[in-house]
Motif scaffolding. Structure first.
Motif, short mmCIF file in Angstrom:
data_model
loop_
_atom_site.label_atom_id
_atom_site.label_comp_id
_atom_site.label_asym_id
_atom_site.label_seq_id
_atom_site.Cartn_x
_atom_site.Cartn_y
_atom_site.Cartn_z
N UNK A 98 44.81 54.27 41.52
CA UNK A 98 43.89 53.60 42.21
C UNK A 98 43.52 54.65 43.24
N UNK A 99 44.30 55.10 43.67
CA UNK A 99 44.43 56.17 44.99
C UNK A 99 43.36 57.39 44.80
N UNK A 100 43.39 57.74 43.35
CA UNK A 100 42.46 58.77 42.84
C UNK A 100 41.08 58.36 43.01
N UNK A 101 40.61 56.99 43.04
CA UNK A 101 39.53 56.77 42.99
C UNK A 101 38.81 56.20 44.43
N UNK A 102 37.61 56.22 44.47
CA UNK A 102 36.77 55.73 45.65
C UNK A 102 37.39 54.58 46.13
N UNK A 103 37.71 54.40 47.27
CA UNK A 103 37.95 52.81 47.67
C UNK A 103 36.87 51.96 47.76
N UNK A 104 35.53 52.81 48.02
CA UNK A 104 34.44 51.71 48.18
C UNK A 104 34.10 51.26 46.82
N UNK A 105 34.22 52.15 45.75
CA UNK A 105 33.84 51.74 44.39
C UNK A 105 34.80 50.63 43.86
N UNK A 106 36.13 51.00 44.09
CA UNK A 106 37.16 49.91 43.74
C UNK A 106 36.72 48.43 44.55
N UNK A 107 36.44 48.58 45.49
CA UNK A 107 36.14 47.29 46.35
C UNK A 107 34.93 46.68 46.07
N UNK A 108 33.83 47.53 45.66
CA UNK A 108 32.49 46.77 44.86
C UNK A 108 33.03 46.16 43.55
N UNK A 109 33.76 47.12 42.83
CA UNK A 109 34.27 46.61 41.70
C UNK A 109 35.10 45.05 41.53
N UNK A 110 35.92 44.87 42.61
CA UNK A 110 36.96 43.84 42.86
C UNK A 110 35.93 42.66 43.09
N UNK A 111 34.80 42.84 43.99
CA UNK A 111 33.74 41.67 44.41
C UNK A 111 32.97 41.41 43.09
N UNK A 112 32.64 42.39 42.41
CA UNK A 112 32.06 42.02 41.12
C UNK A 112 32.78 41.34 40.20
N UNK A 113 34.22 41.32 40.12
CA UNK A 113 34.90 40.82 38.93
C UNK A 113 34.98 39.17 39.62
N UNK A 114 35.11 39.09 40.98
CA UNK A 114 35.41 37.62 41.49
C UNK A 114 34.01 36.94 41.31
N UNK A 115 32.57 37.62 41.36
CA UNK A 115 31.30 37.14 41.41
C UNK A 115 31.31 36.52 39.96
N UNK A 116 31.77 37.21 38.84
CA UNK A 116 31.68 37.04 37.57
C UNK A 116 32.48 36.07 37.27
N UNK A 117 33.68 35.85 37.92
CA UNK A 117 34.48 34.83 37.57
C UNK A 117 33.94 33.52 38.07
N UNK A 118 33.40 33.52 39.36
CA UNK A 118 32.54 32.46 39.79
C UNK A 118 31.49 31.79 39.14
N UNK A 119 30.90 32.63 38.55
CA UNK A 119 29.63 32.10 37.62
C UNK A 119 30.10 31.69 36.40
N UNK A 120 31.27 32.38 35.65
CA UNK A 120 31.66 31.85 34.56
C UNK A 120 32.43 30.19 34.80
N UNK A 121 32.97 30.07 36.05
CA UNK A 121 33.41 28.81 36.16
C UNK A 121 32.36 27.75 36.44
#
Length: 192
Positions: A164-187
């Motif tokens: 995780x540390x080898x990745x861009x923090x902003x990219x990981x943060x964007x990905x985390x927001x995307x995952x939770x947005x998808x979960x909300x949509x599925x629910x």
């Protein structure tokens, strides 16, 4: 303890050097959940409100939150594992929502549980209070990976942190927001 974990999760969330948060425990119990005697003596609503804030902060954290489990995760402890972005455990770990055994339904842990495992497994865990093994937890999506022992668990957690540390923090943060947005949509789709 909830306040301590909440403080740690919120402490450095704006620090650009923070890349992930690992929740772990010493000994063979990750978390046994809330102390029922404590809830009976004190205002249980306040305790649950603090815990709900913690669950929301795990979702809102800009970095991945990882559960490192080497033992029992019961009730709110199982909820904590279910709420984390990644959960790694040892073969000897087990997961349960035993509230029904004590005359209390684990409704709050049930919410996070149902978001991670199929309804039939969640129902089994919530209605019987029986624990599931690490193997079953992985098979049904409660945990990401199962390791043989504590040493392997520590090595894997360190490998994940380094990755995780080898990745861009902003990219990981964007990905985390995307995952939770998808979960909300599925629910929302599931409950139409």
């Amino acid at each position: 303890m909830v306040q301590s974990i909440l403080s740690a999760v919120m402490k450095d969330e704006t620090d650009p050097k923070l890349r992930c948060i690992v929740l772990t425990a010493e000994g063979n119990v990750f978390s046994g959940g809330h102390n029922l005697k404590h809830l009976a003596i004190n205002d249980g609503r306040a305790v649950f409100e603090h815990f709900n804030v913690l669950m929301q902060k795990i979702i809102e954290s800009p970095v991945p939150v990882i559960a490192s489990v080497d033992g029992l995760a019961a009730a709110a402890g199982c909820q904590l594992v279910a709420q984390c972005d990644i959960a790694i455990c040892t073969e000897t770990s087990s997961f349960s929502t035993p509230g029904a055994n004590f005359g209390v339904f684990c409704s709050t842990p049930g919410v996070a549980l149902v978001r991670n495992v199929p309804r039939k497994l969640a129902a089994y865990m919530l209605f019987t209070g029986c624990p599931i093994t690490a193997e079953v937890a992985q098979k049904h999506g409660l945990v990401s990976h199962v390791l043989k022992n504590h040493d392997e668990l520590e090595r894997e957690i360190n490998r994940i942190i380094d990755t995780i540390k080898a990745k861009s923090r902003s990219v990981v943060e964007l990905g985390k927001r995307f995952l939770y947005k998808q979960l909300d949509m599925e629910l929302k789709m599931a409950y139409r």
